[in-house]
Enzyme design. Structure first.
Site, PDB file in Angstrom:
ATOM      1  N   THR A 139      59.074  36.693 -31.782  1.00  0.00           N
ATOM      2  CA  THR A 139      59.894  36.090 -30.716  1.00  0.00           C
ATOM      3  C   THR A 139      60.961  37.069 -30.235  1.00  0.00           C
ATOM      4  O   THR A 139      61.401  37.936 -30.995  1.00  0.00           O
ATOM      5  CB  THR A 139      60.573  34.806 -31.261  1.00  0.00           C
ATOM      6  OG1 THR A 139      61.646  34.449 -30.401  1.00  0.00           O
ATOM      7  CG2 THR A 139      61.159  35.007 -32.650  1.00  0.00           C
ATOM      8  N   ASP A 140      61.401  36.881 -28.999  1.00  0.00           N
ATOM      9  CA  ASP A 140      62.498  37.724 -28.489  1.00  0.00           C
ATOM     10  C   ASP A 140      63.808  37.433 -29.222  1.00  0.00           C
ATOM     11  O   ASP A 140      64.744  38.227 -29.152  1.00  0.00           O
ATOM     12  CB  ASP A 140      62.685  37.538 -26.972  1.00  0.00           C
ATOM     13  CG  ASP A 140      63.037  36.108 -26.552  1.00  0.00           C
ATOM     14  OD1 ASP A 140      63.005  35.191 -27.400  1.00  0.00           O
ATOM     15  OD2 ASP A 140      63.343  35.912 -25.355  1.00  0.00           O
ATOM     16  N   GLU A 141      63.865  36.287 -29.931  1.00  0.00           N
ATOM     17  CA  GLU A 141      65.129  35.919 -30.588  1.00  0.00           C
ATOM     18  C   GLU A 141      65.521  36.895 -31.698  1.00  0.00           C
ATOM     19  O   GLU A 141      66.673  36.924 -32.125  1.00  0.00           O
ATOM     20  CB  GLU A 141      65.055  34.484 -31.123  1.00  0.00           C
ATOM     21  CG  GLU A 141      64.755  33.511 -30.001  1.00  0.00           C
ATOM     22  CD  GLU A 141      64.957  32.043 -30.334  1.00  0.00           C
ATOM     23  OE1 GLU A 141      65.757  31.725 -31.223  1.00  0.00           O
ATOM     24  OE2 GLU A 141      64.302  31.220 -29.676  1.00  0.00           O
ATOM     25  N   TYR A 164      66.546  30.872 -38.229  1.00  0.00           N
ATOM     26  CA  TYR A 164      65.186  31.002 -37.666  1.00  0.00           C
ATOM     27  C   TYR A 164      64.914  32.444 -37.245  1.00  0.00           C
ATOM     28  O   TYR A 164      63.935  33.056 -37.691  1.00  0.00           O
ATOM     29  CB  TYR A 164      65.014  30.056 -36.461  1.00  0.00           C
ATOM     30  CG  TYR A 164      63.827  30.417 -35.590  1.00  0.00           C
ATOM     31  CD1 TYR A 164      62.521  30.285 -36.060  1.00  0.00           C
ATOM     32  CD2 TYR A 164      64.004  30.897 -34.280  1.00  0.00           C
ATOM     33  CE1 TYR A 164      61.424  30.623 -35.255  1.00  0.00           C
ATOM     34  CE2 TYR A 164      62.921  31.232 -33.483  1.00  0.00           C
ATOM     35  CZ  TYR A 164      61.630  31.099 -33.976  1.00  0.00           C
ATOM     36  OH  TYR A 164      60.558  31.438 -33.180  1.00  0.00           O
ATOM     37  N   LYS A 168      62.276  35.341 -38.732  1.00  0.00           N
ATOM     38  CA  LYS A 168      61.227  35.981 -37.923  1.00  0.00           C
ATOM     39  C   LYS A 168      61.415  37.507 -37.927  1.00  0.00           C
ATOM     40  O   LYS A 168      60.441  38.259 -37.988  1.00  0.00           O
ATOM     41  CB  LYS A 168      61.248  35.455 -36.482  1.00  0.00           C
ATOM     42  CG  LYS A 168      60.863  34.004 -36.322  1.00  0.00           C
ATOM     43  CD  LYS A 168      59.409  33.710 -36.643  1.00  0.00           C
ATOM     44  CE  LYS A 168      58.433  34.268 -35.644  1.00  0.00           C
ATOM     45  NZ  LYS A 168      57.023  33.861 -35.960  1.00  0.00           N
TER      46      LYS A 168
END
Ligand code: NAD
Ligand code: TYD
Length: 348
Positions: A139-141, A164, A168
């Site tokens: 994810t870009d997060e 989260y 990741k």
């Protein structure tokens, strides 16, 4: 013929990817999913009888099971979607995020390494068409938050802010380490926020559609001016397929459609499309550690692999709102029971 292990294939994005693979190729698809609250076999009803499709209910952390699956189905490709995926839940209970997202990824990597008998030299010699690949759906997060300027590129340092996103990011680091140390032929994809049918209604867009339709308050965190870069789930799946088949081994690819929107504008768009009043908007306490802005620079995947999004946001969001309104049964089934308990606790 390939034997692809897709994990988390009963979730929002994984189920669309399973369907895309079965539509497009004759590959054997093995879907390993624990069916947590977020996994739903209803998402796969149309394809469950296909002879080249097998569903296995199980945990990516289960060493014995994953080992058996590699052997029995002669797995040559892994696409790992399985994860705990909701930021708010990770703030409530971080531990399960570390277990599934980090240890689960490591278990898949370890089994792939053993079954594929990798050596560090493989790093320089393997090509996917003749061999094996591990693709991590990230994810870009993992890049953290942006201010008003700039975009995430593949070389932006990882700087995650939530349990989260840090789980990741940790998984991404492990995938990279298995490539560097053991020659794991891998790709990592980092996509922006997805929207579309079958998304669990704890996430912004389906939650707002569901509440709006039922005249319930629309809980906007903080000032509602946080920005996300939205991409239709089908475009995400096509991008993953592109990276799987064309991505250079060892590379990371960002995925995004240049479509930045402030949360409050999305909420207002949903209200006006459904024909309700903006009085439903309720500003609530902000999420702790709330990332202000995400934006993806997609130059690498568009120029090197030739992918580009097919949906405009206007078309995609209109179709998505209509889908939720036409599929109230789907929503009702999953918004009963445990989900309501979660909702009441979160938004009390
Ligand atoms: P989701 O929560 O809808 O689905 C996750 C799936 O994983 C569910 O079917 C669940 O049952 C399964 N699962 C959870 N724990 C498991 C375990 N231990 N073993 C096996 N299966 C397990 O998530 P999603 O939105 O479809 O996201 C899929 C992946 O894409 C995630 O890795 C997420 O980080 C990533 N991603 C999501 C977005 C987004 O906007 N939704 C954007 C970028 C990346
Ligand atoms: P979400 O769909 O949870 O995705 P992510 O946090 O992974 O980007 O949230 C999208 C944005 O919407 C995020 O800035 C938080 C905000 N949000 C609300 O304002 N209210 C809500 O009830 C939810 C679930 C999210």
């Amino acid at each position: 013929m390939k034997n692809i292990l897709i994990t988390g294939g009963a979730g929002f994005i994984g189920s669309q990817f399973v369907k895309l693979m079965l539509e497009k190729y004759d590959y054997n698809i093995i879907n390993l999913d624990l069916l947590t609250y977020a996994g739903n076999l209803e998402n796969l009803k149309d394809i469950e009888d296909k002879k080249n499709y097998t569903f296995i209910k199980g945990d990516i952390c289960d060493k014995v099971l994953v080992n058996e699956i590699f052997k029995k189905y002669e797995i040559d490709t892994v696409v790992n979607f399985a994860a705990e995926s909701h930021v708010d839940r990770s703030i409530e209970n971080p531990e399960i995020f570390l277990i599934t997202n980090i240890l689960g990824t490591q278990n898949l990597l370890e089994n792939a390494k053993k079954y594929w008998k990798l050596t560090p030299e493989d790093k320089y010699s393997r090509e996917y068409k003749d061999g094996v690949k591990y693709l991590q759906v990230s994810t870009d997060e993992v890049y953290g938050a942006l201010g008003e300027e700039g975009m995430f590129t593949e070389t932006t340092p990882l700087n995650p802010n939530s349990p989260y996103s840090s789980s990741k990011a940790s998984a991404d680091m492990l995938v990279r380490a298995y490539y560097e140390t053991f020659g794991m032929p891998m790709n990592i994809t980092r996509c922006s926020n997805n929207y579309g049918p079958y998304q669990f209604p704890e996430k912004l867009i389906p939650l707002m559609i569901n509440n709006c339709e039922n005249d319930k308050p629309l809980p906007v965190y903080g000032d509602g001016m946080q920005i996300r870069d939205w991409l239709h789930v089908k475009d995400h799946c096509i991008a993953i397929d592109t990276v799987l088949h064309k991505g250079a081994i060892g590379e990371v690819y960002n995925i995004g459609g240049n479509n930045e929107k402030a949360n409050i504008d999305i909420v207002k768009l949903i209200i006006s499309t459904i024909g309700k009043s903006e009085n439903l908007i309720k500003y609530v306490k902000d999420r702790p550690g709330h990332d202000r802005r995400y934006a993806i620079d997609n130059t690498k995947i568009t120029t090197q692999l030739g992918w580009s999004p097919s949906y405009t946001f206007e078309q995609g969001i209109a179709e998505t709102i209509q889908w939720y309104l036409n599929n109230k049964n789907w929503l009702e089934k999953i918004t009963s029971g445990d989900y309501m308990k979660y909702y009441e606790k979160m938004y009390k």
